[in-house]
Scaffold this active site. Sequence first.
Site, mmCIF file in Angstrom:
data_model
loop_
_atom_site.group_PDB
_atom_site.id
_atom_site.type_symbol
_atom_site.label_atom_id
_atom_site.label_comp_id
_atom_site.label_asym_id
_atom_site.label_seq_id
_atom_site.Cartn_x
_atom_site.Cartn_y
_atom_site.Cartn_z
ATOM 1 N N ASP A 346 0.837 -1.192 0.000
ATOM 2 C CA ASP A 346 0.000 0.000 0.000
ATOM 3 C C ASP A 346 0.879 1.251 0.000
ATOM 4 O O ASP A 346 1.859 1.329 0.751
ATOM 5 C CB ASP A 346 -0.893 -0.028 1.249
ATOM 6 C CG ASP A 346 -1.792 1.182 1.358
ATOM 7 O OD1 ASP A 346 -2.666 1.347 0.494
ATOM 8 O OD2 ASP A 346 -1.601 1.964 2.315
ATOM 9 N N GLU A 382 1.725 -0.381 -5.066
ATOM 10 C CA GLU A 382 0.784 0.695 -5.384
ATOM 11 C C GLU A 382 1.671 1.928 -5.589
ATOM 12 O O GLU A 382 2.182 2.494 -4.616
ATOM 13 C CB GLU A 382 -0.204 0.924 -4.248
ATOM 14 C CG GLU A 382 -1.238 1.995 -4.593
ATOM 15 C CD GLU A 382 -2.190 2.284 -3.446
ATOM 16 O OE1 GLU A 382 -3.387 2.455 -3.706
ATOM 17 O OE2 GLU A 382 -1.733 2.344 -2.279
#
Length: 698
Positions: A346, A382
């Site tokens: 993330d 990401e």
Amino acid sequence: MAYAITSGTPFRMGAHHDGEGVNFAVFSANASRMELCLFSADGNRETARLSLPERTGDIWHGYVAGLPAGTLYGYRAHGAYAPERGHRFNPHKLLLDPYTRELRGAWRNTPALLGYDQTSSAGDLSFDGRDSAPFVPKSVVSDPAAFPLFDRRAPKPWDETLIYEAHVKGLTQLHPGVAEGVRGTYDGLASDAVLEHLHKIGVTAVELLPVHAFLNDGFLLDKGLTNYWGYNTIGFFAPEPRYLGPAGIAGFRQMVQRFHDAGIEVLLDVVYNHTAEGDQRGPTLSFRGLDNASYYRLISGQPRYYVNDTGTGNTVNVSHPHVLRMVMDSLRFWVECMGVDGFRFDLATAVAREDHGFDPHGGFLDAIRQDPVLAGVKLIAEPWDIGPGGYRLGQFPPKFAEWNDAYRDSVRRFWRGDAHSAQELGARLLGSAGEFDRGGRRAWSSLNFIAAHDGFTLADITRYSTRHNAANGEDNQDGHHANYSDNCGVEGPSDDPEITARRRQRQRNMLATLFLSQGTPMLLAGDELGHSQQGNNNAYCQDNELTWLDWATGDAEMVEFVAHLADLRRQHPVLRQSRFLHAALRPSDGLPDVAWSDFEGHPLNWRDPGLSSFCVTLRGSAEMAPHLQSDDVIFAIFNRSEDTAEATLPPARDGQGWVVVLDSARGVTEPLAVPEGRLTVSGPSVTALVLRDKAASA
């Protein structure tokens, strides 16, 4: 019982039972004293407080003989409480061991968790003397037998991978085939019913939303909501307790083993970019109390405040060697002891930052690429955060795949009818070579998706033109504003058969586009069922029927269509090549590896801003060695027009003919041989044909 503590060793972080006692080791560069606090079996009573007697470098350590596995404990760190200098030590706050593998007890939302007095006019510069121990879970001395090394296995090749992004609870909570007692748990995730569904739609890897121990945000609890997604980590080694079933933590390992036995990999969405402690107004739970100035990036010249490249209040300082070690130890633990096959990072840009900003050759990215334990696992970035220069699509090292939001937006914009979108889609269909074809990277590096947990579901892309997030309690100001969605005539649910037919057709078109694209496809769990979140594109706090998949009313025809697409992709390697296509001539036959054409068979006019329909012929990449090239050929027709149209087919080889294997307007059908050189296609639709021997297709 009175316990004595001796020096112990600094070499293994955390609490480790050796059969005769427990060695404790914890990092802090700026503490002046570190206390180990032991608790009763129910966690309600502190039974002993022992100062760790030794400090080796910045590791505090001690050994307690006779202490059994299962003991509950925590730390109290002494040192300066000087927020203006970046230090927030407060021994009244019981701190979670960053290396604990288990938690016992629950967090309670109370001001006693704060290191400062929130009623004081001095704010976070004040000091709070209340004991937080009654309101926090305790760390657990794990039984070493609970975490034996997992049998490693060869990873599934990237070019054979289909990822399914899912939430442990959301996937199973309403599944009628999952026993009620294990719904919403790791145990339920491993049920026969879930595995059978994943097999049916061709899934090879499940990517789970965060399962590291996390905390419900106080501001959500105040509104009667909860942190559903889990992007609020407080324990990087401990499985989230709320998903534990009857088997406890062993249920996680058993789940992984069942997935492996079924040929499916388990990937974890991991949040090493920030923690649940928030900004200077947040609670003191672990890292802040142990060594705030080391664990977090602080603003230069104003260390009272936190660098907030994550948008969540703080940013973990992964460039610090001991913090980097913790992250690497965590990754290795989940691979070696819990059996997982890879990670999606993330806000990976934040983890890859050094003091000067994002660095593709920085400490974290260098460490992870050289690590022998992590050599075979899947790594997904990401590729953005909200800090300066945070958008880094295509700039991670070759070992990584990356979430390609440009792919998502291009597919949505094309099928919505935006000008210039055909040109964008053309690049995305070939693996976004403009971003990824450098430094030896492969086409699988582009992780393609239409929908993910963050944003509209596939169904809602066709039902809503604007977000509807009122349930989140933020005046509908949260969530993406650029969804590139279209309600097809009516906002929200509709019983108009023309509108519902148009929506289903567009969903099939987008799914067909995904499976015909070079790169690695990812499905959002529930998209194959037609799951809607009623227009909520930021359902991070909705732990209810809005996010739980309703299996009873799922779209069975769409499930069959997705299964058909997955089977088509599996059968045709030309759709999942590792090398990029650049219209180069193949040495084996002199034909281009990719060719674009209009419906008349002429070269495509890419300068037409209204271009809405095109054809593409896909062959094995010219970069591949001639002896490895197959005869596999796909001819795909993308027709965005509302009208039917005729498309000219490329010449077939002697003895072969074109056979329709995909028609999104018709759904799942038997292959259809095309006797002539032209094919009538519906509009809007996606059609794919393959070359087959005429005798075999007759």
